[in-house]
Scaffold this motif. Structure first.
Motif, short mmCIF file in Angstrom:
data_model
loop_
_atom_site.label_atom_id
_atom_site.label_comp_id
_atom_site.label_asym_id
_atom_site.label_seq_id
_atom_site.Cartn_x
_atom_site.Cartn_y
_atom_site.Cartn_z
N SER A 78 30.74 43.05 -38.94
CA SER A 78 31.82 43.42 -38.53
C SER A 78 32.20 44.96 -38.18
O SER A 78 31.42 45.67 -39.22
CB SER A 78 33.28 42.65 -39.24
N ALA A 79 32.68 45.20 -37.38
CA ALA A 79 33.00 46.63 -37.04
C ALA A 79 33.61 47.50 -38.16
O ALA A 79 33.10 48.45 -38.65
CB ALA A 79 34.05 46.97 -35.89
N SER A 80 34.50 46.82 -38.87
CA SER A 80 35.03 47.64 -40.28
C SER A 80 34.00 47.67 -41.08
O SER A 80 34.12 48.51 -42.18
CB SER A 80 36.27 46.80 -40.68
N SER A 81 33.09 46.81 -41.41
CA SER A 81 32.01 46.89 -42.49
C SER A 81 30.82 47.90 -42.23
O SER A 81 30.39 48.38 -43.24
CB SER A 81 31.59 45.70 -42.75
N ALA A 82 30.85 48.21 -40.79
CA ALA A 82 30.07 49.07 -40.36
C ALA A 82 30.28 50.53 -40.57
O ALA A 82 29.57 51.32 -40.13
CB ALA A 82 29.44 48.64 -38.80
N ARG A 83 31.55 50.86 -40.73
CA ARG A 83 32.19 52.24 -40.75
C ARG A 83 31.62 52.77 -41.97
O ARG A 83 31.35 52.52 -43.10
CB ARG A 83 33.57 52.28 -40.74
N ILE A 84 31.02 54.20 -41.65
CA ILE A 84 30.61 55.07 -42.84
C ILE A 84 31.05 56.37 -42.48
O ILE A 84 31.25 56.94 -41.15
CB ILE A 84 29.08 54.92 -42.77
N LEU A 85 31.13 56.99 -43.49
CA LEU A 85 31.95 58.31 -43.37
C LEU A 85 30.66 59.41 -42.88
O LEU A 85 29.59 59.12 -43.51
CB LEU A 85 32.40 58.93 -44.78
N LEU A 86 30.93 60.28 -42.15
CA LEU A 86 29.89 61.07 -41.63
C LEU A 86 29.11 61.90 -42.90
O LEU A 86 27.96 61.98 -42.88
CB LEU A 86 30.26 62.22 -40.47
N SER A 87 29.96 62.34 -43.95
CA SER A 87 29.51 62.93 -45.00
C SER A 87 28.75 61.99 -45.71
O SER A 87 27.54 62.48 -46.27
CB SER A 87 30.65 63.44 -45.86
N GLU A 88 28.82 60.73 -45.89
CA GLU A 88 28.03 59.71 -46.73
C GLU A 88 26.74 59.54 -45.88
O GLU A 88 25.71 59.63 -46.34
CB GLU A 88 28.59 58.53 -46.67
N TRP A 89 26.84 59.63 -44.40
CA TRP A 89 25.66 59.31 -43.76
C TRP A 89 24.93 60.58 -43.82
O TRP A 89 23.53 60.55 -43.99
CB TRP A 89 26.09 59.15 -42.11
N ALA A 90 25.19 61.76 -43.76
CA ALA A 90 24.40 62.95 -44.00
C ALA A 90 23.74 63.14 -45.39
O ALA A 90 22.62 63.67 -45.41
CB ALA A 90 25.33 64.24 -43.92
N ARG A 91 24.26 62.37 -46.45
CA ARG A 91 23.89 62.45 -47.57
C ARG A 91 22.81 61.28 -47.95
O ARG A 91 22.10 61.24 -48.81
CB ARG A 91 24.94 62.11 -48.89
N GLY A 92 22.83 60.59 -46.87
CA GLY A 92 21.81 59.15 -46.88
C GLY A 92 22.30 58.21 -47.56
O GLY A 92 21.70 57.34 -47.88
N GLY A 93 23.49 58.16 -48.05
CA GLY A 93 24.33 56.88 -48.66
C GLY A 93 24.72 56.38 -47.80
O GLY A 93 24.53 56.13 -46.43
N SER A 94 25.15 54.96 -48.18
CA SER A 94 25.82 53.90 -47.39
C SER A 94 27.14 53.21 -47.76
O SER A 94 27.19 53.12 -49.06
CB SER A 94 24.60 52.83 -47.24
N ALA A 95 27.98 53.09 -46.97
CA ALA A 95 29.44 52.74 -47.19
C ALA A 95 29.06 51.07 -47.55
O ALA A 95 30.14 50.46 -48.14
CB ALA A 95 30.32 52.99 -46.19
N LEU A 96 28.08 50.58 -47.09
CA LEU A 96 27.87 49.07 -47.25
C LEU A 96 27.49 48.52 -48.49
O LEU A 96 27.60 47.43 -48.66
CB LEU A 96 27.03 48.52 -46.28
#
Length: 57
Positions: free
Chosen positions: A38-56
């Motif tokens: 789902s689109a809401s589950s796929a959201r990730i903060l840019l700062s998390e993406w830059a650190r290589g983390g995952s909001a999922l």
């Protein structure tokens, strides 16, 4: 539906009911096989993406 000034007055998504039903069936199939995200589950903060983390996770 259009007004006399050619403005659309209703929301359009699919041309036919059949197209809508086929799309729904494909989404239900993806959900059943685990492919759907789902689109809401796929959201990730840019700062998390830059650190290589995952909001999922």
């Amino acid at each position: 539906m259009e007004t006399p000034t050619k403005q659309q007055t209703d929301k359009r998504g699919f041309r036919t009911k059949r197209e809508a039903e086929e799309f729904l069936a494909s989404v239900e199939n993806m959900k059943a096989t685990g492919e759907f995200v789902s689109a809401s589950s796929a959201r990730i903060l840019l700062s998390e993406w830059a650190r290589g983390g995952s909001a999922l996770s």
